[in-house]
Design a protein around this motif. Structure first.
Motif, PDB file in Angstrom:
ATOM      1  N   GLY A   1      -1.033   8.810  -4.687  1.00 45.08           N
ATOM      2  CA  GLY A   1      -1.768   9.614  -3.714  1.00 45.08           C
ATOM      3  C   GLY A   1      -2.366   8.769  -2.623  1.00 45.08           C
ATOM      4  N   ASP A   2      -2.557   9.372  -1.448  1.00 42.88           N
ATOM      5  CA  ASP A   2      -2.959   8.583  -0.293  1.00 42.88           C
ATOM      6  C   ASP A   2      -4.461   8.316  -0.211  1.00 42.88           C
ATOM      7  OD1 ASP A   2      -2.679  11.317   2.143  1.00 42.88           O
ATOM      8  OD2 ASP A   2      -3.896  11.061   0.328  1.00 42.88           O
ATOM      9  N   ASP A   3      -5.223   8.724  -1.217  1.00 44.45           N
ATOM     10  CA  ASP A   3      -6.660   8.450  -1.178  1.00 44.45           C
ATOM     11  C   ASP A   3      -7.034   7.233  -2.015  1.00 44.45           C
ATOM     12  OD1 ASP A   3      -6.044   9.648  -3.553  1.00 44.45           O
ATOM     13  OD2 ASP A   3      -7.882  10.839  -3.688  1.00 44.45           O
ATOM     14  N   VAL A   4      -6.069   6.387  -2.341  1.00 41.40           N
ATOM     15  CA  VAL A   4      -6.324   5.164  -3.110  1.00 41.40           C
ATOM     16  C   VAL A   4      -6.164   3.961  -2.187  1.00 41.40           C
ATOM     17  CG1 VAL A   4      -5.562   3.728  -5.031  1.00 41.40           C
ATOM     18  CG2 VAL A   4      -5.568   6.208  -5.263  1.00 41.40           C
ATOM     19  N   GLU A   5      -7.155   3.072  -2.203  1.00 45.56           N
ATOM     20  CA  GLU A   5      -7.146   1.899  -1.334  1.00 45.56           C
ATOM     21  C   GLU A   5      -7.292   0.626  -2.167  1.00 45.56           C
ATOM     22  OE1 GLU A   5      -6.461   2.087   1.790  1.00 45.56           O
ATOM     23  OE2 GLU A   5      -6.493   4.285   1.833  1.00 45.56           O
ATOM     24  N   PRO A   6      -6.875  -0.512  -1.639  1.00 43.71           N
ATOM     25  CA  PRO A   6      -7.057  -1.767  -2.389  1.00 43.71           C
ATOM     26  C   PRO A   6      -8.525  -1.995  -2.739  1.00 43.71           C
ATOM     27  CG  PRO A   6      -5.594  -2.113  -0.530  1.00 43.71           C
ATOM     28  CD  PRO A   6      -6.152  -0.723  -0.373  1.00 43.71           C
TER      29      PRO A   6
ATOM     30  N   ARG B   1       0.825  -1.212   0.000  1.00 47.94           N
ATOM     31  CA  ARG B   1       0.000   0.000   0.000  1.00 47.94           C
ATOM     32  C   ARG B   1       0.859   1.262   0.000  1.00 47.94           C
ATOM     33  NH1 ARG B   1      -4.712   0.724   4.394  1.00 47.94           N
ATOM     34  NH2 ARG B   1      -5.457  -1.091   3.227  1.00 47.94           N
ATOM     35  N   GLU B   2       1.961   1.244   0.727  1.00 53.01           N
ATOM     36  CA  GLU B   2       2.812   2.427   0.808  1.00 53.01           C
ATOM     37  C   GLU B   2       3.365   2.803  -0.574  1.00 53.01           C
ATOM     38  OE1 GLU B   2       3.147  -0.289   2.611  1.00 53.01           O
ATOM     39  OE2 GLU B   2       2.323   0.414   4.539  1.00 53.01           O
ATOM     40  N   ALA B   3       3.709   1.790  -1.388  1.00 52.43           N
ATOM     41  CA  ALA B   3       4.240   2.068  -2.718  1.00 52.43           C
ATOM     42  C   ALA B   3       3.181   2.706  -3.609  1.00 52.43           C
ATOM     43  CB  ALA B   3       4.756   0.776  -3.351  1.00 52.43           C
TER      44      ALA B   3
ATOM     45  N   TRP C   1      -6.560  -0.968  -7.284  1.00 51.77           N
ATOM     46  CA  TRP C   1      -6.708   0.062  -6.260  1.00 51.77           C
ATOM     47  C   TRP C   1      -7.597   1.163  -6.822  1.00 51.77           C
ATOM     48  CZ3 TRP C   1      -2.499  -2.662  -7.501  1.00 51.77           C
ATOM     49  CH2 TRP C   1      -1.810  -3.330  -6.477  1.00 51.77           C
ATOM     50  N   ARG C   2      -8.330   1.851  -5.972  1.00 50.30           N
ATOM     51  CA  ARG C   2      -9.206   2.926  -6.416  1.00 50.30           C
ATOM     52  C   ARG C   2      -9.435   3.921  -5.285  1.00 50.30           C
ATOM     53  NH1 ARG C   2     -13.939   2.661  -3.846  1.00 50.30           N
ATOM     54  NH2 ARG C   2     -14.764   0.659  -3.127  1.00 50.30           N
ATOM     55  N   ASN C   3      -9.914   5.125  -5.681  1.00 52.16           N
ATOM     56  CA  ASN C   3     -10.400   6.060  -4.674  1.00 52.16           C
ATOM     57  C   ASN C   3     -11.897   5.833  -4.483  1.00 52.16           C
ATOM     58  OD1 ASN C   3     -11.229   7.057  -7.128  1.00 52.16           O
ATOM     59  ND2 ASN C   3     -10.634   9.185  -6.736  1.00 52.16           N
ATOM     60  N   GLY C   4     -12.545   6.649  -3.663  1.00 57.61           N
ATOM     61  CA  GLY C   4     -13.955   6.451  -3.368  1.00 57.61           C
ATOM     62  C   GLY C   4     -14.842   6.669  -4.582  1.00 57.61           C
ATOM     63  N   PHE C   5     -15.944   5.888  -4.651  1.00 56.92           N
ATOM     64  CA  PHE C   5     -16.867   6.031  -5.782  1.00 56.92           C
ATOM     65  C   PHE C   5     -17.517   7.408  -5.823  1.00 56.92           C
ATOM     66  CE2 PHE C   5     -17.033   1.269  -5.492  1.00 56.92           C
ATOM     67  CZ  PHE C   5     -16.536   1.032  -6.761  1.00 56.92           C
TER      68      PHE C   5
END
Length: 353
Positions: A217-222, A209-211, A249-253
């Protein structure tokens, strides 16, 4: 093509693991041991002209259709890696017609296990139940791009049909009935080429996740619940058959702009690499050779024909022969290719030699 700044810190590390022989598809000397081994080929004991004959074309389309090459886009991205995976799986691919009317047929042999696992996803794209084979699902659409898609389990074999320019269900049935019967009765050989080594790590290890956060950007999650996403579900089955690893990985819908990353690692990608990248590139894609990572590579900039958004794609071969592919899409930024390159470099380091 935009400058690729993200490679700067990776060259030394990756240079230590790269093979000394020239990369396939990039002008290097051939690998004699690889050339001596059998390569992937169709396993179904039927040629294209035995699958569909002139009588079937007349019954379905009203006239014969001439042979054409199956459609392939010669760059990366999950859907295109999946096309290459069809070859690794011993699939048969056939196509006939022109830009106005055409028929495409893909057959994945001995695929009853994949069918059972993916049938529910298939129904999301093609919700109408058909009457052929062991099971069948189809949909037909009128409008500017009319056509029918159908997937059928023919004995143990998965058949996917794309009939463009044909929207009548009776005409579709006239094509499917003899085709499915022939595929169901055909013999299927066992693969005689070496099985690719499996990918030894999962998504969290390939791209921590850190990579991903540091690159995009830090708003992307698995995107752990993404599941099968290819509308031609047969291609998803081919990726699974080949042992491919797919991570997302994606940001919020609810975000103002879409931001996604896809990583696909295809074991044995070197067996199908040259043939895939020899195919034409669509006019909305700018592709270039890319030798900063791995044993061979291509970068591409994809401009969406729907939104105008520009995505970055990088495809590389690991020293172990796996195809590592990253697609980065961020509608609010113009450095998607740099992001893809950086993440592909991280994945290659994880995979090692």
């Amino acid at each position: 093509m935009r400058a690729i700044a993200a490679v700067a810190g990776l060259g030394l590390v990756l240079g230590l693991t790269a093979c000394t022989a020239g990369p396939p598809g990039a002008g290097g000397p051939p690998d004699a041991s690889r050339q001596a081994e059998p390569t992937p080929h169709p396993l179904l004991a039927l040629d294209c002209d035995e699958l569909v004959d002139a009588d079937v074309f007349r019954a379905g389309f009203g006239e014969p259709l001439g042979v054409r090459a199956p459609y392939v886009e010669g760059y990366g991205g999950m859907g295109n890696v999946a096309t290459a995976a069809l070859a690794l799986a011993g699939a048969t691919r056939c196509a006939w017609g022109d830009d106005e009317r055409y028929l495409e047929v893909d057959v994945l042999p001995a695929a009853e296990t994949e069918w059972e696992r993916l049938e529910a996803e298939l129904q999301m794209f093609q919700p109408q139940e058909g009457a052929h084979g062991e099971a069948a699902w189809f949909s037909c659409r009128p409008g500017e791009r009319p056509g029918c898609r159908a997937d059928v389990l023919a004995g143990r074999n998965w058949v996917a049909v794309n009939a463009f320019g044909l929207v009548d269900v009776a005409a579709l049935d006239a094509v499917l009935a003899p085709l499915v019967a022939r595929v169901a009765a055909a013999e299927v050989a066992n693969p005689d080429w070496p099985a690719p080594a499996s990918v030894p790590v999962d998504c969290a290890a390939l791209l921590p996740r850190e990579a991903v956060h540091s690159s995009i950007g830090d708003d992307v999650e698995p995107w752990t619940d993404r599941g099968p996403v290819l509308s031609q579900t047969l291609r998803q089955a081919a990726l699974d058959r080949a042992g491919a690893v797919h991570c997302a990985w994606r940001n919020g819908f609810g975000s103002a702009t879409a931001r996604t990353v896809d990583l696909v690692v295809l074991p044995g990608g070197d067996l199908v690499w040259d043939a895939h990248f020899a195919a034409p590139v669509p006019e909305w894609v700018e592709r270039e050779s890319f030798d900063e990572l791995g044993d061979a590579g291509f970068s591409a900039v994809h401009t969406s024909t729907f939104t105008g958004a520009i995505d970055g794609v990088v495809s590389t071969l690991s020293p172990g022969g796996a195809w590592v592919d990253v697609w980065a899409n961020d509608e609010a930024r113009d450095d998607d290719l740099d992001i893809a390159v950086s993440l592909a470099g991280t994945a290659l380091q994880t995979l090692g030699p």
